[in-house]
Motif scaffolding. Structure first.
Motif, PDB file in Angstrom:
ATOM      1  N   ALA A 255       0.836  -1.208   0.000  1.00  0.00           N
ATOM      2  CA  ALA A 255       0.000   0.000   0.000  1.00  0.00           C
ATOM      3  C   ALA A 255       0.873   1.260   0.000  1.00  0.00           C
ATOM      4  O   ALA A 255       0.588   2.226  -0.718  1.00  0.00           O
ATOM      5  N   VAL A 256       1.939   1.242   0.797  1.00  0.00           N
ATOM      6  CA  VAL A 256       2.858   2.392   0.834  1.00  0.00           C
ATOM      7  C   VAL A 256       3.515   2.588  -0.529  1.00  0.00           C
ATOM      8  O   VAL A 256       3.608   3.710  -1.041  1.00  0.00           O
ATOM      9  N   THR A 257       3.943   1.481  -1.163  1.00  0.00           N
ATOM     10  CA  THR A 257       4.579   1.578  -2.477  1.00  0.00           C
ATOM     11  C   THR A 257       3.589   2.084  -3.521  1.00  0.00           C
ATOM     12  O   THR A 257       3.926   2.927  -4.364  1.00  0.00           O
ATOM     13  N   ALA A 258       2.346   1.584  -3.475  1.00  0.00           N
ATOM     14  CA  ALA A 258       1.306   2.054  -4.409  1.00  0.00           C
ATOM     15  C   ALA A 258       1.061   3.547  -4.213  1.00  0.00           C
ATOM     16  O   ALA A 258       0.924   4.303  -5.180  1.00  0.00           O
ATOM     17  N   TRP A 259       1.036   3.978  -2.952  1.00  0.00           N
ATOM     18  CA  TRP A 259       0.801   5.393  -2.627  1.00  0.00           C
ATOM     19  C   TRP A 259       1.884   6.290  -3.223  1.00  0.00           C
ATOM     20  O   TRP A 259       1.608   7.416  -3.667  1.00  0.00           O
TER      21      TRP A 259
ATOM     22  N   ALA B 184       0.695   6.957  -6.658  1.00  0.00           N
ATOM     23  CA  ALA B 184      -0.732   7.253  -6.843  1.00  0.00           C
ATOM     24  C   ALA B 184      -0.968   8.555  -7.612  1.00  0.00           C
ATOM     25  O   ALA B 184      -1.838   8.622  -8.482  1.00  0.00           O
ATOM     26  N   ARG B 185      -0.188   9.577  -7.331  1.00  0.00           N
ATOM     27  CA  ARG B 185      -0.427  10.886  -7.958  1.00  0.00           C
ATOM     28  C   ARG B 185      -0.130  10.892  -9.447  1.00  0.00           C
ATOM     29  O   ARG B 185      -0.706  11.679 -10.197  1.00  0.00           O
TER      30      ARG B 185
ATOM     31  N   PHE C 112       1.845   1.490 -10.332  1.00  0.00           N
ATOM     32  CA  PHE C 112       0.809   1.671  -9.302  1.00  0.00           C
ATOM     33  C   PHE C 112      -0.123   0.455  -9.248  1.00  0.00           C
ATOM     34  O   PHE C 112      -0.400  -0.092  -8.169  1.00  0.00           O
TER      35      PHE C 112
ATOM     36  N   LEU D  93      -0.854  -2.050  -6.199  1.00  0.00           N
ATOM     37  CA  LEU D  93      -2.226  -2.107  -5.686  1.00  0.00           C
ATOM     38  C   LEU D  93      -2.749  -3.543  -5.752  1.00  0.00           C
ATOM     39  O   LEU D  93      -3.411  -4.025  -4.824  1.00  0.00           O
TER      40      LEU D  93
END
Length: 315
Positions: free
Chosen positions: A148-152, A155-156, A168, A172
């Motif tokens: 989740a941290v890596t996906a975040w 994310a932008r 991403f 996810l």
């Protein structure tokens, strides 16, 4: 025939049209990729170690799957890094197209990982393993946090860059797999129902496939030089046709040079004579401002000689 070539550099103060987002500076993604790969490598080593110590095939299998995450991030990072290479006489656009290839590779890698998840789930239906529910759930919970941290981190950038979206989605997808493992682990621990595990795996695989299919379609389109999504071909053609003195637009091509930079070439018929450099500059500004096309080559024709490319059937 007059030619104008303009790269659109230095015009970032102009807003982009809907569907286009400025990509974040490359340095930002370098940090995100480095951190993401480091986190996932550390988790992979810890999970593989826990699998060996506990004798859990499920944990070892998940560690193997997490290896595809590290590979996916490395591919996306490689594409982003190659895209910054300077143009040469051999590669006149530089290596910008590397981001398209990286996104395509990531989509294919995700589908391979999905196939492995689905195959394993079907096999577990036939012979449900004895799963140490709670310990598997705890290790997978750590996986949720890491993924989740890596996906975040990405994310932008997922809306403006297909390559970043590939990274991403990969992370996810893994966060969802880990969440499914946690749910299955807890339910199995409480009820002893081993069939829960493969059912959850198949549901998650279906959701990830739905997302990955869109990524695969878009990256294949980009590889075939399709007009980038978010750019209205008819809208661009109409905007060029409305320019003062222009009577016809033909040989209009719009294609992705990378996952973030579209290119354009067009022939404009101006029977009254060449309108000058100021006109060409205004065309470039309009294309950059309205359609986020910063790399355009415009050919002005006065009609003195018929253009061989004016026929709609010829490209």
């Amino acid at each position: 025939m007059a030619h104008s070539h303009h790269h659109g550099h230095g015009h970032s103060h102009h807003g982009h049209s809907r569907g286009h987002v400025h990509a974040a500076p490359p340095e930002r993604w370098d940090r995100a990729f480095a951190l993401g790969i480091a986190l996932n490598l550390a988790y992979l080593i810890a999970e593989a170690g826990a699998g060996f110590l506990s004798g859990s095939v499920a944990l070892l299998a998940d560690a193997g799957h997490n290896l595809s995450d590290v590979l996916g991030l490395a591919i996306a990072w490689g594409g982003a890094a190659l895209a910054r290479a300077a143009p040469s006489k051999r590669f006149t656009y530089g290596l910008k197209g590397s981001t398209i290839l990286a996104a395509l590779a990531n989509a294919l890698l995700l589908l391979v990982a999905l196939g492995a998840i689905a195959t394993e789930a079907v096999q577990r239906f036939a012979a449900p393993p004895i799963v140490p529910g709670l310990s598997v759930a705890v290790v997978a919970a750590v996986g949720i946090a890491i993924n989740a941290v890596t996906a975040w981190l990405f994310a932008r950038g997922r809306h403006g860059d297909v390559n970043i979206r590939g990274a991403f989605l990969h992370m996810l997808a893994d966060a969802m797999v880990s969440a499914g493992v946690v749910v299955a682990g807890v339910v199995i621990w409480l009820t002893g129902a081993g069939w829960i595990d493969p059912v959850v795996s198949l549901v998650i695989a279906g959701v990830i496939f739905w997302q990955t299919w869109g990524l695969l379609r878009e990256t294949v389109e980009m590889s075939l030089a399709a007009v980038p999504r978010g750019i209205d071909y008819d809208g661009v053609s109409a905007a060029l046709a409305e320019l003062p003195g222009v009577t016809e637009v033909h040989d209009l091509h719009i294609w992705p040079m990378s996952t973030t930079e579209p290119g354009l070439t067009a022939h404009l018929c101006v029977p009254a004579g060449h309108p000058g450099d100021a006109f060409l500059h205004e065309v470039q500004e309009m294309l950059h401002h309205r359609f986020a096309i910063g790399h355009a080559t415009i050919q002005v024709e006065t009609g003195a000689r018929p253009c061989e490319l004016a026929d709609e059937r010829r490209v």
